[in-house]
Design a protein around this motif. Structure first.
Motif, PDB file in Angstrom:
ATOM      1  N   VAL A  46      35.881  12.454-168.799  1.00  0.00           N
ATOM      2  CA  VAL A  46      35.909  12.150-167.437  1.00  0.00           C
ATOM      3  C   VAL A  46      34.562  12.178-166.638  1.00  0.00           C
ATOM      4  CG1 VAL A  46      36.828  12.672-165.179  1.00  0.00           C
ATOM      5  CG2 VAL A  46      38.490  12.473-167.089  1.00  0.00           C
ATOM      6  N   GLY A  47      33.588  13.306-167.296  1.00  0.00           N
ATOM      7  CA  GLY A  47      32.537  13.417-166.675  1.00  0.00           C
ATOM      8  C   GLY A  47      31.527  12.362-166.978  1.00  0.00           C
ATOM      9  N   PHE A  48      31.526  11.672-168.437  1.00  0.00           N
ATOM     10  CA  PHE A  48      30.683  10.738-168.580  1.00  0.00           C
ATOM     11  C   PHE A  48      31.196   9.280-168.391  1.00  0.00           C
ATOM     12  CE2 PHE A  48      29.061  13.363-172.072  1.00  0.00           C
ATOM     13  CZ  PHE A  48      27.664  13.455-171.723  1.00  0.00           C
ATOM     14  N   PHE A  49      32.378   9.070-168.320  1.00  0.00           N
ATOM     15  CA  PHE A  49      33.123   7.888-167.949  1.00  0.00           C
ATOM     16  C   PHE A  49      34.221   7.868-166.847  1.00  0.00           C
ATOM     17  CE2 PHE A  49      32.052   7.931-172.544  1.00  0.00           C
ATOM     18  CZ  PHE A  49      31.169   6.911-172.392  1.00  0.00           C
ATOM     19  N   PRO A  50      33.912   8.299-165.729  1.00  0.00           N
ATOM     20  CA  PRO A  50      34.769   8.534-164.501  1.00  0.00           C
ATOM     21  C   PRO A  50      35.679   7.251-164.215  1.00  0.00           C
ATOM     22  CG  PRO A  50      32.723   8.295-163.533  1.00  0.00           C
ATOM     23  CD  PRO A  50      32.400   8.366-165.042  1.00  0.00           C
ATOM     24  N   GLU A  51      35.329   5.981-164.734  1.00  0.00           N
ATOM     25  CA  GLU A  51      35.973   4.865-164.399  1.00  0.00           C
ATOM     26  C   GLU A  51      37.207   4.939-165.341  1.00  0.00           C
ATOM     27  OE1 GLU A  51      32.725   4.393-166.990  1.00  0.00           O
ATOM     28  OE2 GLU A  51      32.414   4.627-164.719  1.00  0.00           O
ATOM     29  N   THR A  52      37.286   5.515-166.252  1.00  0.00           N
ATOM     30  CA  THR A  52      38.497   5.677-167.172  1.00  0.00           C
ATOM     31  C   THR A  52      39.825   6.216-166.456  1.00  0.00           C
ATOM     32  OG1 THR A  52      36.841   6.302-169.059  1.00  0.00           O
ATOM     33  CG2 THR A  52      39.289   6.853-169.299  1.00  0.00           C
ATOM     34  N   VAL A  53      39.617   7.039-165.568  1.00  0.00           N
ATOM     35  CA  VAL A  53      40.765   7.669-164.724  1.00  0.00           C
ATOM     36  C   VAL A  53      41.233   6.504-163.820  1.00  0.00           C
ATOM     37  CG1 VAL A  53      41.597   9.042-163.020  1.00  0.00           C
ATOM     38  CG2 VAL A  53      39.799  10.133-164.701  1.00  0.00           C
ATOM     39  N   ASP A  54      40.139   5.557-163.249  1.00  0.00           N
ATOM     40  CA  ASP A  54      40.500   4.557-162.479  1.00  0.00           C
ATOM     41  C   ASP A  54      41.383   3.529-163.371  1.00  0.00           C
ATOM     42  OD1 ASP A  54      39.363   5.739-160.340  1.00  0.00           O
ATOM     43  OD2 ASP A  54      37.405   4.446-160.654  1.00  0.00           O
ATOM     44  N   TRP A  55      40.947   3.424-164.542  1.00  0.00           N
ATOM     45  CA  TRP A  55      41.483   2.167-165.282  1.00  0.00           C
ATOM     46  C   TRP A  55      42.717   2.703-166.021  1.00  0.00           C
ATOM     47  CZ3 TRP A  55      43.008   2.263-170.424  1.00  0.00           C
ATOM     48  CH2 TRP A  55      43.296   1.114-170.863  1.00  0.00           C
ATOM     49  N   VAL A  56      42.933   3.806-166.200  1.00  0.00           N
ATOM     50  CA  VAL A  56      44.189   4.335-166.681  1.00  0.00           C
ATOM     51  C   VAL A  56      45.348   4.652-165.468  1.00  0.00           C
ATOM     52  CG1 VAL A  56      45.346   6.271-167.488  1.00  0.00           C
ATOM     53  CG2 VAL A  56      43.446   5.695-168.547  1.00  0.00           C
ATOM     54  N   ALA A  57      44.848   4.882-164.284  1.00  0.00           N
ATOM     55  CA  ALA A  57      45.557   5.007-163.203  1.00  0.00           C
ATOM     56  C   ALA A  57      46.115   3.756-162.791  1.00  0.00           C
ATOM     57  CB  ALA A  57      44.950   5.490-162.040  1.00  0.00           C
ATOM     58  N   ARG A  58      45.153   2.585-162.820  1.00  0.00           N
ATOM     59  CA  ARG A  58      45.748   1.364-162.631  1.00  0.00           C
ATOM     60  C   ARG A  58      46.845   0.667-163.561  1.00  0.00           C
ATOM     61  NH1 ARG A  58      40.680  -1.212-162.834  1.00  0.00           N
ATOM     62  NH2 ARG A  58      39.701   0.475-161.750  1.00  0.00           N
ATOM     63  N   TRP A  59      46.405   0.917-164.886  1.00  0.00           N
ATOM     64  CA  TRP A  59      47.319   0.521-166.136  1.00  0.00           C
ATOM     65  C   TRP A  59      48.768   1.299-165.678  1.00  0.00           C
ATOM     66  CZ3 TRP A  59      50.046   2.691-170.110  1.00  0.00           C
ATOM     67  CH2 TRP A  59      50.355   1.893-171.121  1.00  0.00           C
ATOM     68  N   PHE A  60      49.037   2.341-165.043  1.00  0.00           N
ATOM     69  CA  PHE A  60      50.310   3.131-164.834  1.00  0.00           C
ATOM     70  C   PHE A  60      50.609   2.631-163.407  1.00  0.00           C
ATOM     71  CE2 PHE A  60      49.045   5.826-168.341  1.00  0.00           C
ATOM     72  CZ  PHE A  60      50.493   6.125-168.948  1.00  0.00           C
ATOM     73  N   VAL A  62      49.322   3.189-160.499  1.00  0.00           N
ATOM     74  CA  VAL A  62      49.025   4.297-159.524  1.00  0.00           C
ATOM     75  C   VAL A  62      47.909   3.618-158.527  1.00  0.00           C
ATOM     76  CG1 VAL A  62      48.194   6.475-158.941  1.00  0.00           C
ATOM     77  CG2 VAL A  62      49.609   6.296-160.990  1.00  0.00           C
ATOM     78  N   ASN A  63      48.037   3.804-157.433  1.00  0.00           N
ATOM     79  CA  ASN A  63      47.059   3.054-156.349  1.00  0.00           C
ATOM     80  C   ASN A  63      45.834   3.908-155.991  1.00  0.00           C
ATOM     81  OD1 ASN A  63      48.636   0.735-156.019  1.00  0.00           O
ATOM     82  ND2 ASN A  63      49.654   1.543-154.338  1.00  0.00           N
ATOM     83  N   TYR A  64      45.948   5.084-155.973  1.00  0.00           N
ATOM     84  CA  TYR A  64      45.117   6.284-155.563  1.00  0.00           C
ATOM     85  C   TYR A  64      44.701   7.028-157.121  1.00  0.00           C
ATOM     86  CZ  TYR A  64      42.556   9.742-153.110  1.00  0.00           C
ATOM     87  OH  TYR A  64      41.449  10.524-152.673  1.00  0.00           O
ATOM     88  N   PRO A  65      43.802   6.725-157.473  1.00  0.00           N
ATOM     89  CA  PRO A  65      43.459   7.329-159.150  1.00  0.00           C
ATOM     90  C   PRO A  65      43.525   8.855-159.068  1.00  0.00           C
ATOM     91  CG  PRO A  65      42.072   5.480-158.932  1.00  0.00           C
ATOM     92  CD  PRO A  65      42.825   5.568-157.454  1.00  0.00           C
ATOM     93  N   PRO A  66      42.939   9.585-158.209  1.00  0.00           N
ATOM     94  CA  PRO A  66      42.627  10.973-158.032  1.00  0.00           C
ATOM     95  C   PRO A  66      44.180  11.680-158.135  1.00  0.00           C
ATOM     96  CG  PRO A  66      41.193  10.505-156.556  1.00  0.00           C
ATOM     97  CD  PRO A  66      41.741   9.079-156.848  1.00  0.00           C
ATOM     98  N   THR A  67      45.135  10.982-157.454  1.00  0.00           N
ATOM     99  CA  THR A  67      46.583  11.462-157.413  1.00  0.00           C
ATOM    100  C   THR A  67      47.188  11.371-159.124  1.00  0.00           C
ATOM    101  OG1 THR A  67      47.043  10.499-155.410  1.00  0.00           O
ATOM    102  CG2 THR A  67      48.843  11.028-156.760  1.00  0.00           C
ATOM    103  N   PHE A  68      46.754  10.436-159.519  1.00  0.00           N
ATOM    104  CA  PHE A  68      47.218  10.162-161.122  1.00  0.00           C
ATOM    105  C   PHE A  68      46.566  11.341-161.830  1.00  0.00           C
ATOM    106  CE2 PHE A  68      46.392   8.688-165.429  1.00  0.00           C
ATOM    107  CZ  PHE A  68      47.884   8.495-165.788  1.00  0.00           C
ATOM    108  N   PHE A  69      45.148  11.477-161.714  1.00  0.00           N
ATOM    109  CA  PHE A  69      44.722  12.607-162.307  1.00  0.00           C
ATOM    110  C   PHE A  69      45.102  14.083-162.235  1.00  0.00           C
ATOM    111  CE2 PHE A  69      40.907  15.306-162.745  1.00  0.00           C
ATOM    112  CZ  PHE A  69      40.714  15.417-164.058  1.00  0.00           C
ATOM    113  N   SER A  71      48.244  14.666-161.070  1.00  0.00           N
ATOM    114  CA  SER A  71      49.710  14.720-161.634  1.00  0.00           C
ATOM    115  C   SER A  71      49.546  14.796-162.953  1.00  0.00           C
ATOM    116  CB  SER A  71      50.321  13.344-161.306  1.00  0.00           C
ATOM    117  OG  SER A  71      50.431  13.193-159.885  1.00  0.00           O
ATOM    118  N   LEU A  72      48.873  14.308-163.850  1.00  0.00           N
ATOM    119  CA  LEU A  72      48.514  14.469-165.135  1.00  0.00           C
ATOM    120  C   LEU A  72      48.077  15.854-165.585  1.00  0.00           C
ATOM    121  CD1 LEU A  72      48.928  12.683-167.871  1.00  0.00           C
ATOM    122  CD2 LEU A  72      46.412  12.357-167.750  1.00  0.00           C
ATOM    123  N   GLY A  73      47.025  16.336-164.833  1.00  0.00           N
ATOM    124  CA  GLY A  73      46.696  17.787-165.262  1.00  0.00           C
ATOM    125  C   GLY A  73      48.090  18.841-164.868  1.00  0.00           C
TER     126      GLY A  73
END
Length: 115
Positions: A46-60, A62-69, A71-73
């Motif tokens: 997540v540190g090197f590729f923060p857009e990964t969280v955005d991509w995974v959240a969109r795939w699931f 979720v409109n607001y990626p930090p919420t997904f992150f 929730s997953l945690g």
């Protein structure tokens, strides 16, 4: 001010080094090490590729990626706690059985012999 990329990467690397130190000192079992190294690896990714969280959240969806992150945690923490409770219950059951077996053996050893 440090960016979240550097902070996340630093946290992941710190966790990885700490876990390796704890394993080498035999403070943590290898079975638990894998769990924490996965957490550290995810933090570094997540540190090197923060857009990964955005991509995974969109795939699931979720409109607001930090919420997904978060929730997953939160789900990961709940799973870890559940596994700990299962292990604790197993150990309690085993200790109870061993205590009962020991009591039977001690009673058998103290019983007068019929000679």
């Amino acid at each position: 001010m440090m960016s979240y990329r550097i902070t996340s990467t630093f946290i992941g690397l710190f966790i990885a080094v700490a876990i390796i130190f704890l394993v080498r000192r035999d403070y943590i079992h290898v079975r638990h090490t894998i769990w924490w190294l996965v957490v550290a690896a995810c933090s570094v990714i997540v540190g090197f590729f923060p857009e990964t969280v955005d991509w995974v959240a969109r795939w699931f969806g979720v409109n607001y990626p930090p919420t997904f992150f978060f929730s997953l945690g939160f789900a990961a923490v709940l799973i870890k706690i559940l596994r700990m409770d299962i292990e604790f219950s197993r150990q309690e059951r085993e200790i109870k059985r061993l205590t009962q077996r020991l009591a039977i053996l001690e009673k058998r050893d103290r019983a007068p012999e019929d000679s």
